[in-house]
Scaffold this motif. Structure first.
Motif, mmCIF file in Angstrom:
data_model
loop_
_atom_site.group_PDB
_atom_site.id
_atom_site.type_symbol
_atom_site.label_atom_id
_atom_site.label_comp_id
_atom_site.label_asym_id
_atom_site.label_seq_id
_atom_site.Cartn_x
_atom_site.Cartn_y
_atom_site.Cartn_z
ATOM 1 N N MET A 1 0.844 -1.185 0.000
ATOM 2 C CA MET A 1 0.000 0.000 0.000
ATOM 3 C C MET A 1 0.881 1.238 0.000
ATOM 4 S SD MET A 1 -2.794 1.364 2.743
ATOM 5 C CE MET A 1 -4.186 0.343 2.401
ATOM 6 N N GLY A 2 0.452 2.289 -0.635
ATOM 7 C CA GLY A 2 1.230 3.501 -0.765
ATOM 8 C C GLY A 2 1.219 4.417 0.448
ATOM 9 N N ILE A 3 0.208 4.310 1.296
ATOM 10 C CA ILE A 3 0.132 5.159 2.483
ATOM 11 C C ILE A 3 0.539 4.334 3.703
ATOM 12 C CG2 ILE A 3 -1.348 6.569 3.969
ATOM 13 C CD1 ILE A 3 -0.947 7.766 1.200
ATOM 14 N N VAL A 4 1.523 4.839 4.427
ATOM 15 C CA VAL A 4 2.008 4.183 5.639
ATOM 16 C C VAL A 4 1.601 5.035 6.833
ATOM 17 C CG1 VAL A 4 4.066 3.419 6.880
ATOM 18 C CG2 VAL A 4 3.960 3.188 4.392
ATOM 19 N N VAL A 5 1.085 4.393 7.865
ATOM 20 C CA VAL A 5 0.670 5.086 9.080
ATOM 21 C C VAL A 5 1.788 4.953 10.108
ATOM 22 C CG1 VAL A 5 -1.066 5.248 10.898
ATOM 23 C CG2 VAL A 5 -1.745 4.582 8.583
ATOM 24 N N ASN A 6 2.353 6.084 10.506
ATOM 25 C CA ASN A 6 3.436 6.117 11.488
ATOM 26 C C ASN A 6 2.929 6.520 12.868
ATOM 27 O OD1 ASN A 6 5.577 5.464 9.653
ATOM 28 N ND2 ASN A 6 5.331 7.511 8.799
ATOM 29 N N LEU A 7 1.757 6.039 13.204
ATOM 30 C CA LEU A 7 1.140 6.399 14.474
ATOM 31 C C LEU A 7 1.985 5.940 15.654
ATOM 32 C CD1 LEU A 7 -1.260 7.686 15.890
ATOM 33 C CD2 LEU A 7 -2.464 5.511 15.682
ATOM 34 N N ASP A 8 2.567 4.759 15.553
ATOM 35 C CA ASP A 8 3.384 4.240 16.650
ATOM 36 C C ASP A 8 4.602 5.121 16.918
ATOM 37 O OD1 ASP A 8 4.381 3.476 14.173
ATOM 38 O OD2 ASP A 8 5.119 1.534 14.868
ATOM 39 N N LYS A 15 5.271 9.763 24.195
ATOM 40 C CA LYS A 15 5.189 8.872 25.361
ATOM 41 C C LYS A 15 3.734 8.608 25.754
ATOM 42 C CE LYS A 15 9.687 10.066 27.335
ATOM 43 N NZ LYS A 15 10.350 10.607 26.225
ATOM 44 N N MET A 16 2.926 8.266 24.755
ATOM 45 C CA MET A 16 1.508 8.009 24.980
ATOM 46 C C MET A 16 1.200 6.563 24.600
ATOM 47 S SD MET A 16 -1.829 10.102 23.574
ATOM 48 C CE MET A 16 -1.497 11.559 24.549
ATOM 49 N N SER A 17 0.469 5.890 25.460
ATOM 50 C CA SER A 17 0.104 4.499 25.186
ATOM 51 C C SER A 17 -1.125 4.442 24.280
ATOM 52 C CB SER A 17 -0.189 3.767 26.495
ATOM 53 O OG SER A 17 -1.413 4.213 27.049
ATOM 54 N N LEU A 18 -1.359 3.259 23.747
ATOM 55 C CA LEU A 18 -2.524 3.038 22.903
ATOM 56 C C LEU A 18 -3.808 3.288 23.694
ATOM 57 C CD1 LEU A 18 -2.898 2.086 19.949
ATOM 58 C CD2 LEU A 18 -3.341 -0.177 20.851
ATOM 59 N N THR A 19 -3.828 2.852 24.941
ATOM 60 C CA THR A 19 -4.998 3.047 25.793
ATOM 61 C C THR A 19 -5.252 4.528 26.059
ATOM 62 O OG1 THR A 19 -4.572 0.913 26.847
ATOM 63 C CG2 THR A 19 -6.048 2.420 28.001
ATOM 64 N N THR A 28 -12.217 3.000 19.805
ATOM 65 C CA THR A 28 -11.944 1.731 20.472
ATOM 66 C C THR A 28 -10.482 1.336 20.298
ATOM 67 O OG1 THR A 28 -12.468 0.356 18.552
ATOM 68 C CG2 THR A 28 -14.309 0.926 20.031
ATOM 69 N N LEU A 29 -9.983 0.580 21.263
ATOM 70 C CA LEU A 29 -8.612 0.074 21.171
ATOM 71 C C LEU A 29 -8.425 -0.766 19.908
ATOM 72 C CD1 LEU A 29 -7.745 -0.970 24.820
ATOM 73 C CD2 LEU A 29 -6.497 0.639 23.400
ATOM 74 N N ALA A 30 -9.437 -1.549 19.569
ATOM 75 C CA ALA A 30 -9.348 -2.406 18.384
ATOM 76 C C ALA A 30 -9.187 -1.573 17.111
ATOM 77 C CB ALA A 30 -10.580 -3.298 18.282
ATOM 78 N N ASN A 31 -9.994 -0.531 16.963
ATOM 79 C CA ASN A 31 -9.909 0.305 15.762
ATOM 80 C C ASN A 31 -8.609 1.100 15.718
ATOM 81 O OD1 ASN A 31 -12.280 -0.520 14.576
ATOM 82 N ND2 ASN A 31 -13.505 1.058 15.569
ATOM 83 N N LEU A 32 -8.163 1.585 16.856
ATOM 84 C CA LEU A 32 -6.905 2.316 16.905
ATOM 85 C C LEU A 32 -5.731 1.380 16.586
ATOM 86 C CD1 LEU A 32 -5.763 5.113 17.341
ATOM 87 C CD2 LEU A 32 -5.554 4.579 19.762
ATOM 88 N N SER A 33 -5.806 0.163 17.061
ATOM 89 C CA SER A 33 -4.772 -0.825 16.779
ATOM 90 C C SER A 33 -4.713 -1.150 15.290
ATOM 91 C CB SER A 33 -5.035 -2.096 17.588
ATOM 92 O OG SER A 33 -4.023 -3.040 17.354
ATOM 93 N N LYS A 41 -8.130 0.548 5.981
ATOM 94 C CA LYS A 41 -8.361 0.895 4.574
ATOM 95 C C LYS A 41 -8.738 2.360 4.421
ATOM 96 C CE LYS A 41 -7.790 -3.287 3.088
ATOM 97 N NZ LYS A 41 -6.531 -3.642 2.499
ATOM 98 N N ALA A 42 -9.184 2.971 5.509
ATOM 99 C CA ALA A 42 -9.613 4.368 5.468
ATOM 100 C C ALA A 42 -9.561 4.945 6.874
ATOM 101 C CB ALA A 42 -11.046 4.474 4.933
ATOM 102 N N VAL A 43 -9.526 6.259 6.934
ATOM 103 C CA VAL A 43 -9.606 6.952 8.219
ATOM 104 C C VAL A 43 -10.435 8.221 8.001
ATOM 105 C CG1 VAL A 43 -7.415 8.173 7.882
ATOM 106 C CG2 VAL A 43 -8.303 7.863 10.183
ATOM 107 N N ARG A 44 -11.341 8.477 8.905
ATOM 108 C CA ARG A 44 -12.166 9.682 8.806
ATOM 109 C C ARG A 44 -11.327 10.898 9.176
ATOM 110 N NH1 ARG A 44 -18.050 8.653 9.461
ATOM 111 N NH2 ARG A 44 -18.273 6.407 9.614
ATOM 112 N N PHE A 45 -11.590 12.004 8.527
ATOM 113 C CA PHE A 45 -10.878 13.234 8.851
ATOM 114 C C PHE A 45 -11.114 13.647 10.292
ATOM 115 C CE2 PHE A 45 -10.683 14.701 4.190
ATOM 116 C CZ PHE A 45 -9.402 14.205 4.056
ATOM 117 N N THR A 46 -12.308 13.386 10.815
ATOM 118 C CA THR A 46 -12.583 13.746 12.206
ATOM 119 C C THR A 46 -11.706 12.929 13.159
ATOM 120 O OG1 THR A 46 -14.449 12.205 12.212
ATOM 121 C CG2 THR A 46 -14.955 14.535 11.825
ATOM 122 N N THR A 47 -11.485 11.663 12.816
ATOM 123 C CA THR A 47 -10.608 10.815 13.630
ATOM 124 C C THR A 47 -9.173 11.285 13.519
ATOM 125 O OG1 THR A 47 -12.082 8.913 13.308
ATOM 126 C CG2 THR A 47 -9.833 8.448 14.029
#
Length: 76
Positions: A1-8, A15-19, A28-33, A41-47
């Protein structure tokens, strides 16, 4: 995929945990994970806006375009 998410990466810099981020963004933790592990496959602009607000960053700090060597250039 051409878009990489560097959230981690941004979460580690802040210094922020997933929780903690899930609570701040109200996702939700599941969706954020799924987003964090490049499975989304997508992310809302509001998110995206809420994540940027919680991490004090820009969308470009989280999202990166990486050209897929197998696809070459395409005209859409």
């Amino acid at each position: 995929m051409g878009i990489v998410v560097n959230l981690d990466v941004m979460m580690a810099k802040r210094k922020m945990s997933l929780t903690e981020l899930a609570g701040a963004v109200d996702i939700t933790l599941a969706n954020l994970s799924i987003l964090k592990n490049n499975k989304a496959k997508a992310v809302r602009f509001t998110t995206l806006e809420a994540i940027c607000r919680a991490l004090s960053c820009q969308p470009g700090d989280i999202l990166e375009y990486v050209e897929d060597a197998n696809q070459g250039s395409r005209i859409l």
